[in-house]
Design an enzyme around this catalytic site. Structure first.
Site, PDB file in Angstrom:
ATOM      1  N   ASP A 168      32.179 -62.522  47.302  1.00 55.86           N
ATOM      2  CA  ASP A 168      30.832 -62.433  47.883  1.00 55.86           C
ATOM      3  C   ASP A 168      30.281 -61.060  47.548  1.00 55.86           C
ATOM      4  O   ASP A 168      30.728 -60.051  48.095  1.00 55.86           O
ATOM      5  CB  ASP A 168      30.884 -62.620  49.402  1.00 55.86           C
ATOM      6  N   LYS A 235      23.766 -66.688  48.864  1.00 55.22           N
ATOM      7  CA  LYS A 235      24.124 -66.528  50.277  1.00 55.22           C
ATOM      8  C   LYS A 235      23.040 -65.698  50.949  1.00 55.22           C
ATOM      9  O   LYS A 235      22.539 -64.735  50.368  1.00 55.22           O
ATOM     10  CB  LYS A 235      25.491 -65.848  50.336  1.00 55.22           C
ATOM     11  N   LYS A 271      24.840 -70.652  50.937  1.00 60.17           N
ATOM     12  CA  LYS A 271      25.648 -70.276  52.095  1.00 60.17           C
ATOM     13  C   LYS A 271      24.833 -69.435  53.057  1.00 60.17           C
ATOM     14  O   LYS A 271      24.592 -68.259  52.808  1.00 60.17           O
ATOM     15  CB  LYS A 271      26.881 -69.493  51.625  1.00 60.17           C
TER      16      LYS A 271
END
Lengths: 335, 317
Positions: A168, A235, A271
């Site tokens: 991430d 995300k 996400k």
């Protein structure tokens, strides 16, 4: 474009660059070209997006549909701990919980992944070996991203070498907001190269930190920029900035992945992370996924929740459905 | 033109009656006054069968929200010093005193009492608050102990609040009975979800307005109105409820249970999560009966919703 067995897109760097050139209609991919393309994207109607999100939030999901939704949410959770006070012991207990969220109920699925800081990846990898639960690591000087590119790449390399399945990364919001799009693009491309280095294939999630992007137009632009740079997932947030994930922002991002697939044939996941604490909220997100992006995204390979306390609420709701009695936090683990 | 308008206004003001401002009777959850999530209301009649009010008919989801609010407020209420809890509860009595006339009218109409009887019932209820307020910093002295042990230790027992307490308020005594059942668990630091008397809920709604305007933190007392038969079972089986007072499980007519649900069933449901349960009182023949609330209260009702904590502490040598 090819996809791997796990359904993740696996475009070569050349493919990514080629598709970026063809979508932007520019051979140079410099700031001016990016500005032309990103500012040429249709603007987001803020009132409309808020209204659509509010409308999607009113759907009533009951009985068998709710039971399916709750199990799907469990399968989509990236169980996260990103505290300065994290210890190997906490990561191990979180890993155990991710594998068997409900130890006395074999029908309860495992969570998708455990998301930890870089240095705790080896602990998580050891604890999750052979379970099918992935290890995600936040890298690139998370959460601010304020470090030199060399440091951020080294950060990523370390996590990948330690065995993280997913990375991430955060984008440089300062560069994005001041129009240095080429720099943001190059950062993502470079991190992606680290994820694929040495025959590994770590799945890249790009955190836009929408709470700092100020407008929905910027969310749409950042989404396209990240997808064109080869992100496997986009995300919403780090969870360290308020507001974190909101339903309207997620709707805008879902529109972006839908449009991106229509245009390029490549599917990118979404996400939302941070601030989703109740099953009720999470179910609203599932409704939005189904209605905006489509049922293809209703899968842990394409949609994830970054959360820590959400899982407990989902487990309480599962028990409520199973027994008819309202459940209490005394009956689930703390973290 | 101007003159005509003025004249007609004057006529209107002089002859027509003022439109009455009717009250919406709502729930009291987490320090706020929501309508029932279900949007339902039910008619409440006075003792002579005349229409009195449309009262919110709470649903199981309202009950769930009330438990969430009570749980959230519990740690803070229990952490307040006993002296401070006493001051806060005494303040409720002060504010109740200011609403005396309204309460007398409501209790009188609902229970069919004469003005004098209603006056007495309200006075008794206010005095009951004061009595329980006084217990906050005394109960540990009375019920706690320094236990003799065979070793160089202090061994101290003290009563601690059990947590979230659900009270089925008495069906007959709409204010005095209500006060006599919700004040005791509050003394030690429990928070309360109370299901008001089904046929006589109006004084409970007024009491919630009193609680909202005194110093009681939001969520410490949550007042639900509605059908006890609908609200009691989900609260009895609720895992996040620690204790239950079944005082209201005796019908207005003396019938046992809640509208067809025997209190034994509620107790069985409560046993599933090991709740403390205070059964309804019985009369001399051993039948369930609503007690005479005017009788002198006893601190046992406070202790019914406590856990005894015992600590060992080494004696310094």
């Amino acid at each position: 474009m090819s996809t791997t067995a796990t359904g993740l897109s696996d475009r070569s760097p050349a493919d990514v660059a080629e598709s970026a050139r063809s979508v932007t209609g520019s051979t140079s991919l410099d700031d001016a070209a990016w500005r032309r393309f990103l500012h040429g994207l249709p603007g987001v109607d803020r009132v409309g997006a808020d209204g659509r999100a509010a409308m999607l939030g009113t759907r009533s999901i009951k009985t068998t549909a709710k039971a399916w939704a709750l199990d799907t949410i469990v399968r989509m959770v990236d169980l996260t701990t990103l505290e300065g006070a994290d210890t190997p012991g906490k990561v191990r207990s979180l890993a155990a919980k991710a594998v068997r969220p409900e130890p006395n109920d074999a029908s309860c699925p495992s969570a998708a992944a455990v998301c930890v800081y870089n240095d705790l990846v080896p602990v998580a990898v050891e604890a999750l070996a052979g379970t099918g639960v992935k290890v995600a690591a936040v890298a690139t000087a998370f959460p601010s991203g304020r470090a030199s590119r060399a440091v951020r790449l080294a950060d990523t390399r370390e996590a990948v070498d330690a065995g993280a399945d997913e990375i991430d990364m955060v984008i440089d919001r300062g560069a994005f907001l001041s129009g240095r799009y080429e720099q943001v693009y190059d950062d993502i491309v470079a991190v992606r190269a680290q994820c694929r280095a040495g025959g590994r294939h770590a799945h890249l999630k790009v955190i836009l930190e929408t709470g700092e992007l100020a407008t929905y137009d910027n969310v749409r632009r950042a989404s396209w920029l990240a997808m064109l740079a080869g992100a496997d997932f986009i995300k919403t947030s780090t969870g360290k900035v308020s507001p974190a994930a909101t339903l309207p922002v997620t709707v805008v991002m879902l529109e972006a992945v839908r449009d991106f697939r229509a245009q390029t044939g490549v599917q990118v996941g979404v996400k939302p992370a941070g601030g989703i604490r109740t099953s009720k909220d999470a179910i609203k997100y599932l409704v939005a996924v189904n209605e905006v992006a489509g049922p293809d995204w209703l899968d842990p390979d394409w949609f994830r929740f970054g959360a820590s306390s959400l899982l407990n609420d989902v487990l309480m709701q599962r028990n409520k459905l199973a027994t008819g009695a309202y459940w209490g936090p005394d009956y689930v683990t703390v973290d | 033109m101007a003159r005509t308008t003025r004249a007609s206004t004057a006529t209107t003001a002089g002859t027509s009656e003022r439109l009455s401002v009717r009250k919406t009777y709502k729930l009291y959850v987490g320090g706020k006054f929501p309508r029932s999530e279900s949007g339902r209301t039910y008619e409440v009649l006075d003792a002579k069968g005349r229409f009195l009010a449309n009262v919110a008919q709470g649903s199981r989801k309202d009950a769930r929200e009330a438990v969430v609010a009570a749980r959230a407020a519990q740690a803070g209420w229990a952490a307040a010093t006993a002296y401070n809890r006493g001051q806060v509860l005494y303040r409720v009595a002060e504010v109740l005193e200011g609403r005396r006339d309204q309460l007398v009218a409501e209790v009188g109409a609902g229970e069919g009492l004469t003005a004098r009887q209603a006056e007495l019932a309200v006075s008794e209820a206010i005095d009951r608050w004061v009595w329980y307020a006084g217990w906050t910093d005394k109960i540990a002295q009375v019920a706690g102990a320094a236990n003799p042990v065979a070793g160089p230790y202090f061994n101290l027992s003290s009563p601690e609040p059990t947590g979230v307490v659900v009270v089925l308020a008495p069906q007959r005594s709409s204010l005095l009975g209500l006060v006599s059942t919700i004040a005791p668990p509050l003394v030690t630091g429990n928070t309360v979800v109370v299901v008001a008397s089904e046929q006589r809920p109006v004084p409970a709604v007024t009491l919630s307005e009193v609680l909202a305007t005194s110093d009681v933190p939001g969520g410490v007392v949550n007042v639900l109105t509605g059908r006890a038969a609908e609200l009691a079972p989900p609260l009895a089986s609720h895992r996040d409820v620690d204790a239950m007072d079944l005082a209201g499980a005796v019908g207005l007519d003396g019938a046992t249970g809640v509208a067809g649900i025997g209190w034994g069933e509620l107790e069985a449901a409560a046993a599933d999560s090991v709740k403390r349960v205070l059964r309804p009182a019985t009369d001399r023949r051993g039948n369930d009966a609503e007690p005479d609330w005017t009788e002198a209260p006893r601190p046992q009702r406070i202790l019914a919703f406590t856990e005894t904590k015992t600590v060992w502490h080494p004696k310094g040598i």
